[in-house]
Design a protein around this motif. Structure first.
Motif, PDB file in Angstrom:
ATOM      1  N   LEU A  27       0.767  -1.149  -0.077  1.00 23.49           N
ATOM      2  CA  LEU A  27       0.222   0.032  -0.120  1.00 23.49           C
ATOM      3  C   LEU A  27       0.881   1.262  -0.131  1.00 23.49           C
ATOM      4  O   LEU A  27       0.448   2.157  -0.768  1.00 23.49           O
ATOM      5  CB  LEU A  27      -0.863   0.004   1.075  1.00 23.49           C
ATOM      6  CG  LEU A  27      -2.084  -0.959   1.188  1.00 23.49           C
ATOM      7  CD1 LEU A  27      -2.800  -0.914   2.385  1.00 23.49           C
ATOM      8  CD2 LEU A  27      -2.960  -0.627  -0.047  1.00 23.49           C
ATOM      9  N   ILE A  28       1.995   1.117   0.484  1.00 22.51           N
ATOM     10  CA  ILE A  28       2.723   2.360   0.867  1.00 22.51           C
ATOM     11  C   ILE A  28       3.717   2.595  -0.440  1.00 22.51           C
ATOM     12  O   ILE A  28       4.222   3.604  -0.453  1.00 22.51           O
ATOM     13  CB  ILE A  28       3.643   2.218   2.182  1.00 22.51           C
ATOM     14  CG1 ILE A  28       4.068   3.956   2.514  1.00 22.51           C
ATOM     15  CG2 ILE A  28       4.857   1.534   2.135  1.00 22.51           C
ATOM     16  CD1 ILE A  28       4.832   3.769   3.811  1.00 22.51           C
ATOM     17  N   ALA A  29       3.977   1.408  -1.054  1.00 23.50           N
ATOM     18  CA  ALA A  29       4.780   1.396  -2.270  1.00 23.50           C
ATOM     19  C   ALA A  29       4.654   2.488  -3.214  1.00 23.50           C
ATOM     20  O   ALA A  29       5.743   3.392  -3.335  1.00 23.50           O
ATOM     21  CB  ALA A  29       4.931  -0.048  -3.005  1.00 23.50           C
ATOM     22  N   PRO A  30       3.719   2.965  -3.885  1.00 20.10           N
ATOM     23  CA  PRO A  30       3.624   3.590  -4.740  1.00 20.10           C
ATOM     24  C   PRO A  30       3.927   5.328  -4.207  1.00 20.10           C
ATOM     25  O   PRO A  30       4.501   5.871  -4.884  1.00 20.10           O
ATOM     26  CB  PRO A  30       2.062   3.769  -4.972  1.00 20.10           C
ATOM     27  CG  PRO A  30       1.444   2.140  -4.688  1.00 20.10           C
ATOM     28  CD  PRO A  30       2.364   1.974  -3.355  1.00 20.10           C
ATOM     29  N   ALA A  31       3.423   5.403  -2.960  1.00 20.66           N
ATOM     30  CA  ALA A  31       3.748   6.700  -2.398  1.00 20.66           C
ATOM     31  C   ALA A  31       5.341   6.811  -2.398  1.00 20.66           C
ATOM     32  O   ALA A  31       5.820   7.866  -2.388  1.00 20.66           O
ATOM     33  CB  ALA A  31       3.049   6.956  -0.781  1.00 20.66           C
ATOM     34  N   LEU A  32       6.024   5.770  -1.931  1.00 22.87           N
ATOM     35  CA  LEU A  32       7.713   5.955  -1.500  1.00 22.87           C
ATOM     36  C   LEU A  32       8.059   6.181  -2.843  1.00 22.87           C
ATOM     37  O   LEU A  32       9.059   6.945  -2.922  1.00 22.87           O
ATOM     38  CB  LEU A  32       7.786   4.590  -0.851  1.00 22.87           C
ATOM     39  CG  LEU A  32       9.192   4.534  -0.530  1.00 22.87           C
ATOM     40  CD1 LEU A  32       9.659   5.504   0.307  1.00 22.87           C
ATOM     41  CD2 LEU A  32       9.494   3.068   0.168  1.00 22.87           C
ATOM     42  N   LEU A  34       6.821   7.468  -5.764  1.00 19.22           N
ATOM     43  CA  LEU A  34       6.569   8.711  -6.183  1.00 19.22           C
ATOM     44  C   LEU A  34       7.713   9.841  -5.462  1.00 19.22           C
ATOM     45  O   LEU A  34       8.054  10.590  -6.014  1.00 19.22           O
ATOM     46  CB  LEU A  34       5.379   9.083  -5.921  1.00 19.22           C
ATOM     47  CG  LEU A  34       4.155   8.313  -7.014  1.00 19.22           C
ATOM     48  CD1 LEU A  34       2.809   8.820  -6.628  1.00 19.22           C
ATOM     49  CD2 LEU A  34       4.526   8.999  -8.462  1.00 19.22           C
ATOM     50  N   THR A  35       7.686   9.683  -4.127  1.00 21.12           N
ATOM     51  CA  THR A  35       8.503  10.447  -3.360  1.00 21.12           C
ATOM     52  C   THR A  35      10.020  10.329  -3.811  1.00 21.12           C
ATOM     53  O   THR A  35      10.547  11.312  -4.014  1.00 21.12           O
ATOM     54  CB  THR A  35       8.261  10.014  -1.918  1.00 21.12           C
ATOM     55  OG1 THR A  35       6.926  10.303  -1.542  1.00 21.12           O
ATOM     56  CG2 THR A  35       9.280  11.239  -0.822  1.00 21.12           C
ATOM     57  N   ILE A  36      10.639   9.228  -3.950  1.00 20.34           N
ATOM     58  CA  ILE A  36      11.946   8.921  -4.444  1.00 20.34           C
ATOM     59  C   ILE A  36      12.128   9.732  -5.715  1.00 20.34           C
ATOM     60  O   ILE A  36      12.985  10.442  -6.075  1.00 20.34           O
ATOM     61  CB  ILE A  36      12.064   7.404  -4.342  1.00 20.34           C
ATOM     62  CG1 ILE A  36      12.357   6.928  -3.145  1.00 20.34           C
ATOM     63  CG2 ILE A  36      13.626   7.234  -5.130  1.00 20.34           C
ATOM     64  CD1 ILE A  36      12.356   5.271  -2.903  1.00 20.34           C
ATOM     65  N   VAL A  37      11.181   9.287  -6.804  1.00 22.74           N
ATOM     66  CA  VAL A  37      11.288   9.890  -8.077  1.00 22.74           C
ATOM     67  C   VAL A  37      11.417  11.331  -8.382  1.00 22.74           C
ATOM     68  O   VAL A  37      11.959  11.807  -8.859  1.00 22.74           O
ATOM     69  CB  VAL A  37      10.273   9.061  -9.143  1.00 22.74           C
ATOM     70  CG1 VAL A  37      10.342   9.725 -10.484  1.00 22.74           C
ATOM     71  CG2 VAL A  37      10.369   7.522  -9.035  1.00 22.74           C
ATOM     72  N   PHE A  38      10.292  12.098  -7.577  1.00 26.30           N
ATOM     73  CA  PHE A  38      10.029  13.344  -7.710  1.00 26.30           C
ATOM     74  C   PHE A  38      10.686  14.093  -6.693  1.00 26.30           C
ATOM     75  O   PHE A  38      10.686  15.419  -6.950  1.00 26.30           O
ATOM     76  CB  PHE A  38       8.611  13.499  -7.760  1.00 26.30           C
ATOM     77  CG  PHE A  38       7.929  12.826  -8.989  1.00 26.30           C
ATOM     78  CD1 PHE A  38       7.913  13.738 -10.253  1.00 26.30           C
ATOM     79  CD2 PHE A  38       6.993  11.845  -8.859  1.00 26.30           C
ATOM     80  CE1 PHE A  38       7.287  13.199 -11.245  1.00 26.30           C
ATOM     81  CE2 PHE A  38       6.546  11.357 -10.134  1.00 26.30           C
ATOM     82  CZ  PHE A  38       6.570  11.966 -11.420  1.00 26.30           C
TER      83      PHE A  38
END
Length: 311
Positions: A27-32, A34-38
């Protein structure tokens, strides 16, 4: 038990926990990601601030110049004016805008009829969804020499006030329009926190003879006090992080002495003039100031708020 075996057993327990609750990590993987990429990957581009960047040579191929761009900005004749303008716009906006959402939330919380409360919230939240471009367009219409506000001014004084071309009125117009746009939406978090207050506390205080103001001071404000501390720290930490869009759209050739701020200067130097290294150095300087303010304000609030702060 030996230290090595303790570490092995601890690692096994962690792996078992991850395996058992893998869906939480999914569940937290997409948010993590996106945070790393952007957020973290673009930090690599900050190297440009220390180089004589050449688009043909690229970031790694460009020559190092150290702190030359920072020295150039700090010694430039525009630095004092731009820095003071940014600081004043941010500090005044924070001091004037921070209490308004709290006051609105306390007032909304006193409305007992659910239908009326929802309608009030709808009216207060609506300005937040208006585009910045539309907001500035509305300002130019209402504050123009022939606009409705100046029509009233002319009835009283006989002469219109040039709000958007007079540097003395830029900060007032910018800050007040920003408060009108964001205050209602910013009050949501306080309204949600006040909804958790036990009604029995208010009932007991009413039976003891406490009026509305006393109940707000002794029941509602202590409830949202930790939240107020956190939001103030976050607001103060981003005190220099003003978006350039509204200030840039409100700029005219006559109000530049007060409307030119660091973000608009970075936009002009970086994107319009193509001086990417210099503009990156200015943006990095701005970010460092924000971090320093965040740490400073957090330490002050912790001392004043009995050890409660952001971290």
């Amino acid at each position: 038990m030996k230290p090595g075996k303790k570490m092995d057993s601890s690692l096994v327990r962690r792996l078992k926990y991850v395996r058992k609750n893998y869906f939480l990590y999914l569940l937290i993987a997409p948010a993590l990601l996106l945070t790393i990429v952007f957020k973290y990957v673009p930090i690599y581009g900050a190297i440009i601030a220390f180089k004589d960047f050449n688009t043909i040579k690229g970031i790694l191929g460009s020559e190092w110049v150290g702190f030359a761009h920072f020295t150039k900005f700090l010694s430039s004749p525009n630095f004092g004016v731009i820095f003071v303008n940014t600081l004043k716009l941010s500090v005044y906006g924070l001091l004037l805008g921070f209490p308004i959402p709290i006051i609105l939330a306390l007032m909304i919380n006193q409305v007992r009829r659910a239908a009326v409360k929802k309608n009030i919230q709808l009216v207060l939240y609506a300005p937040n969804f208006i585009s910045v471009v539309v907001i500035v367009g509305m300002l130019f219409i209402f504050l123009s020499p022939t606009g409705p506000i100046n029509q009233l001014v002319m009835m009283l004084t006989g002469e219109p006030i040039r709000f958007l071309s007079n540097p003395d009125f830029f900060r007032t117009t910018y800050i007040l329009s920003g408060i009108w746009q964001a205050a209602g939406w910013s009050s949501i978090i306080y309204v949600a926190a006040l909804a958790n207050v036990d009604p029995e506390l208010h009932n007991a205080a009413t039976l003891d003879g406490a009026n509305i103001l006393q109940r707000i001071i002794h029941i509602d404000l202590p409830t949202i006090k930790p939240l107020m501390a956190v939001t103030f720290i976050l607001s103060a930490g981003g005190i220099m992080a003003i978006g350039f869009e509204k200030a840039y759209l409100m700029q005219t050739s006559m109000n530049l002495p007060t409307s030119e701020i660091i973000p608009t200067y970075v936009y002009k130097v970086g994107l319009q003039s193509g001086n990417y290294a210099y503009s990156t150095a200015i943006g990095l300087f701005n970010s460092v100031i924000n971090v320093i303010l965040l740490v400073l304000v957090n330490s002050i609030v912790k001392k004043l708020n009995e050890g409660e702060g952001l971290y």
